[in-house]
Design an enzyme around this catalytic site. Structure first.
Site, short mmCIF file in Angstrom:
data_model
loop_
_atom_site.label_atom_id
_atom_site.label_comp_id
_atom_site.label_asym_id
_atom_site.label_seq_id
_atom_site.Cartn_x
_atom_site.Cartn_y
_atom_site.Cartn_z
N GLU A 1 -5.46 -0.14 -7.14
CA GLU A 1 -4.48 0.57 -7.53
C GLU A 1 -3.53 -0.18 -8.18
OE1 GLU A 1 -3.63 4.55 -5.40
OE2 GLU A 1 -3.22 2.83 -3.91
N ASN B 1 -3.24 5.95 -0.11
CA ASN B 1 -2.70 6.34 1.14
C ASN B 1 -2.14 7.81 1.15
OD1 ASN B 1 -3.61 4.13 2.71
ND2 ASN B 1 -2.27 2.93 1.62
N SER C 1 0.78 -1.24 0.06
CA SER C 1 -0.01 0.10 0.13
C SER C 1 0.97 1.36 -0.16
CB SER C 1 -0.86 0.05 1.04
OG SER C 1 -0.17 -0.01 2.41
N HIS D 1 -2.71 -3.18 -5.79
CA HIS D 1 -2.91 -2.77 -4.17
C HIS D 1 -4.47 -2.80 -4.36
CE1 HIS D 1 -3.82 0.84 -0.99
NE2 HIS D 1 -3.73 -0.56 -0.53
#
Length: 295
Positions: A151, A189, A118, A139
């Protein structure tokens, strides 16, 4: 793409194995712990039972999904003849580098190596292999069987062909793949963790309490879950690790983790998985279970 290996039977790993198996792929689920594999399979079975109860799948679908999953405690046995490996181990750079170095030696030359990281650089992970063009980030979001986003992170050397293959594969899983470039935290993130960190800073400085902060964000910003409750669900240790990766990568103080977060992780208060974080999840307290929101 017919045969997939997933490394790690924890929350993300078993979820990834679930969605591949439910989509008809043969999945080798790998973990060094037999107990972890058994817990992972039990989680998949429980999630499938909920889907049967909601009539979103049949008992036949459930049985077929479970039949598509084999488990292994020795990595070599599970990766030697697969088309894709998805690594879902602990968010720790040294662990991931070791895994990918071993995968490069054990897998067939054409096998694509993906990481569910991540925040950690795909370029750095790829650097320990002899196939950087075949290393990519994949991800998934938690909980994997429900969340649509994946992702897709291109490393510096990831080929166009491999990127397109993984984009197409994600769509076959019923996901929405979104291509992003390889910078610390990627997109999800890089935006989410500073918000969570700021919520912790707000608590740390006494602006408001835990439930008050979460209530403001849920009712005022239409978030389905408050940032402190979400941090508990993600794992406070994971949040800390991601913030440290971004802080180290950008050298920008806005990514520095709040001292309260650091202290809670040192104290073993990691959120749902430890039974206590910003909320108390122990049975004696009958605390609200974050996972219940996703049933």
């Amino acid at each position: 793409m017919k045969k997939i290996a997933v490394i790690g039977a924890g929350t993300m790993g078993n979820g990834i194995a679930h969605v591949f198996a439910q989509s008809g792929f043969n999945v080798n689920l790998i973990d060094i712990s037999q107990a972890s594999l058994e817990r992972g399979l039990a989680t998949i079975a429980n999630n499938l039972d909920r889907m049967v109860a909601k009539e979103s799948i049949s008992e036949t679908n459930k049985a077929a999904t479970l039949a598509n999953i084999l488990t292994f405690t020795h990595i070599m046995d599970g990766v030697s003849e697969v088309d894709l490996v998805v690594e879902a181990a602990t968010e720790n750079l040294d662990i991931k580098l070791k895994i990918f170095k071993n995968l490069d030696e054990m897998c067939q030359p054409q096998t694509i190596l993906a990481s569910n990281t991540s925040s950690i650089s795909i370029t750095q992970i790829a650097s320990v292999t002899q196939r950087p063009d075949k290393v990519i980030g994949m991800h998934f979001m938690n909980p994997v069987p429900i969340m649509k986003l994946v992702e897709i992170i291109r490393g510096y050397s990831t080929s166009d062909e491999v990127t397109q293959t993984i984009m197409d594969l994600s769509e076959k899983l019923g996901k929405t793949p979104t291509e992003v470039n390889d910078y610390p935290g990627f997109v999800a993130n890089r935006i989410l963790m500073p918000m969570i960190n700021e919520a912790i800073e707000t608590l740390y400085h006494g602006v408001a309490g835990v439930t008050e902060i979460d209530t403001v964000m849920k009712l005022g910003m239409a978030h389905p879950m408050g940032p402190l409750q979400l941090a508990d669900f993600i794992g406070l240790d994971v949040c800390l690790s991601i913030l440290n990766v971004m802080y180290d990568g950008f050298k920008n103080p806005k990514y520095a983790p709040c001292p309260l977060l650091v202290n809670m992780v040192m104290a073993g208060k990691l959120g749902v998985k430890s039974g206590e974080g910003f909320y108390d999840y122990s049975e004696s307290k009958k605390a609200e279970k974050v996972s219940a929101q996703f049933k």
